[in-house]
Write an enzyme that holds these catalytic residues in place. Structure first.
Site, PDB file in Angstrom:
ATOM      1  NE  ARG A  98      -4.006   0.106   1.876  1.00 53.72           N
ATOM      2  CZ  ARG A  98      -4.951   0.573   2.683  1.00 53.72           C
ATOM      3  NH1 ARG A  98      -5.034   0.143   3.922  1.00 53.72           N
ATOM      4  NH2 ARG A  98      -5.808   1.489   2.262  1.00 53.72           N
ATOM      5  CG  ASP A 255      -3.666   6.473   6.178  1.00 55.41           C
ATOM      6  OD1 ASP A 255      -4.774   6.911   6.519  1.00 55.41           O
ATOM      7  OD2 ASP A 255      -3.372   5.263   6.181  1.00 55.41           O
ATOM      8  CE  LYS A 266      -9.879   4.756   4.130  1.00 55.32           C
ATOM      9  NZ  LYS A 266      -9.229   4.067   2.983  1.00 55.32           N
TER      10      LYS A 266
HETATM   11  O1  MRU Z   1      -7.674   2.193   4.186  1.00 55.82           O
HETATM   12  P1  MRU Z   1      -7.511   2.131   5.682  1.00 55.82           P
HETATM   13  O2  MRU Z   1      -8.667   1.484   6.354  1.00 55.82           O
HETATM   14  O3  MRU Z   1      -6.192   1.523   6.076  1.00 55.82           O
HETATM   15  O4  MRU Z   1      -7.493   3.651   6.118  1.00 55.82           O
HETATM   16  C1  MRU Z   1      -7.325   3.959   7.471  1.00 55.82           C
HETATM   17  C2  MRU Z   1      -7.377   5.401   7.769  1.00 55.82           C
HETATM   18  O5  MRU Z   1      -7.578   6.228   6.922  1.00 55.82           O
HETATM   19  C3  MRU Z   1      -7.096   5.778   9.197  1.00 55.82           C
HETATM   20  O6  MRU Z   1      -7.788   6.920   9.561  1.00 55.82           O
HETATM   21  C4  MRU Z   1      -5.588   6.027   9.358  1.00 55.82           C
HETATM   22  O7  MRU Z   1      -4.854   4.965   8.847  1.00 55.82           O
HETATM   23  C5  MRU Z   1      -5.206   6.266  10.766  1.00 55.82           C
HETATM   24  S1  MRU Z   1      -5.351   4.832  11.769  1.00 55.82           S
HETATM   25  C6  MRU Z   1      -4.849   5.263  13.329  1.00 55.82           C
END
Ligand code: MRU
Length: 366
Positions: A98, A255, A266
């Site tokens: 990813r 992220d 997200k």
């Molecule tokens: O695609 P995902 O479910 O991995 O996305 C997660 C998010 O966007 C979270 O808000 C982010 O990773 C922070 S987790 C503490």
């Protein structure tokens, strides 16, 4: 209540007792089925990250660190150069799973650095050392969440009014399921419970978070299981909730945070931040310092993962919910401009604009 039994039930990622596998809760099956699976091969680990069986920036980092320790332990070589080359090869492979969450690259780099810095050891000793480093990354993540929770709790205390619960909005899942324990965006809530607040003192509104429904499947599941008053809403309902005066504060995860404070999270997070600015509601990003990428000047440079259109058209339906072959736009993340962010809560302190200066003052990136 945030008892250890609760956190044990939803423990995101751990090493198997024989240390030959990474044991995760398969998040694609939640909330209906709570099932653990063991990932033993590098292909299984890659697939689990790619398919979001394990997801959330910190949890991906912890999983990748354990993964590298597990797969390195199986290398059949006594030659250090050969061992280091193989470690590097696996790290590159995991890094390709990813692109957006910087914790993945951060954890892998830390593991690789540990390997290189201890190259005077025997290969057997270094394998042990890698297990220790992975465990340290996991243990530090628990403390990071606590640090974020402590600061976020102070913000909640400022909002507390007699006889009224505090309305908190969150997007996606930055909860225990996204970390080693308390989450980031949820950490202030769990911290408050541990300080004796009742689940009714706070009311958390969870955006369902199309298209993969992390808010519906994961956040509303974990918070309601912990006894927190929780309401689920479609993403397009956030505006009305704000207008009705139900939201006092917004906590989301991230992220990757660029040096200027632009924050990738997200998809849909930036829309929440724009609404929050319109309704004058404080909008906080909760970020472990490992999520702040000081080498990335602005959000423009953050790579955004694009995912398969079938997640929008087919995934949750018996029949496709869109015409066959329709073009689909499915980015997994968007970037919230730093100007929309009230503060970035790290475990080291609360950062306010100008963010680059605040990060430097906290020694982030050093
Ligand atoms: O695609 P995902 O479910 O991995 O996305 C997660 C998010 O966007 C979270 O808000 C982010 O990773 C922070 S987790 C503490």
């Amino acid at each position: 209540m945030t008892t250890d039994a609760f956190f044990e039930k939803v423990l995101t990622v751990r090493l198997t007792p024989d240390r030959k596998g990474v044991d995760i809760i398969d998040q694609t099956l939640l909330p209906g089925t709570v099932k653990r699976i063991v990932l033993s091969t590098r292909e299984e680990i890659w697939e689990a990250i790619r398919k979001l069986r394990v997801r959330g920036a910190p949890a991906i980092g912890v999983c990748a660190a354990y993964a590298l320790a597990v797969t390195s332990a199986a290398f059949e070589t006594e030659d250090m150069d050969d061992f280091l080359a193989k470690v590097h090869e696996d790290a590159e492979y995991y890094a390709s799973s990813r692109p957006t969450a910087v914790n993945l690259f951060w954890a892998l780099r830390r593991m690789e650095n540990t390997a290189r810095e201890n190259a005077q050891m025997s290969v057997a000793q270094l394998k042990e050392r890698l297990y220790e480093e992975a465990q340290a990354i996991r243990d530090e993540d628990v403390n990071i969440s606590l640090g974020i929770g402590r600061i976020g709790f102070e913000l909640l205390k400022d909002l507390k009014k007699e006889g009224k619960s505090i309305g908190i909005l969150t997007h996606c899942n930055a909860g225990t399921l996204a970390t080693a324990k308390y989450g980031t965006a949820t950490a202030p809530v769990y911290y408050a419970l541990d300080k004796g607040w009742a689940g009714t003192d706070m009311h958390v509104y969870c955006d369902e978070t199309r298209p993969l429904l992390q808010g519906a499947r994961l956040t509303s599941f974990e918070l309601s299981s912990a006894g927190v008053t929780t309401t689920l809403q479609c993403d397009n309902m956030a505006s009305l909730q704000m207008k009705m005066g139900n939201i006092d504060i917004i906590f989301t995860g991230c992220d990757r945070v660029a040096r200027n404070g632009d924050s990738a999270n997200k998809i849909g997070t930036s829309a929440v931040a724009i609404l929050a600015a319109y309704y004058h509601i404080p909008f906080y990003i909760c970020a472990p310092s490992s999520t702040i990428d000081m080498e990335c000047p602005t959000g423009e440079q953050i790579p955004i993962e694009m995912r398969d259109g079938s997640e929008v058209t087919d995934m949750w339906y018996k029949e496709p919910m869109a015409p066959r072959g329709i073009n689909v736009f499915n980015p997994a993340f968007d970037v919230t401009d730093h100007s929309l962010i009230t503060g970035i809560i790290t475990e080291r302190g609360l950062c306010r604009a100008p963010f680059d200066k605040a990060f430097e003052e906290l020694g982030i990136g050093r």
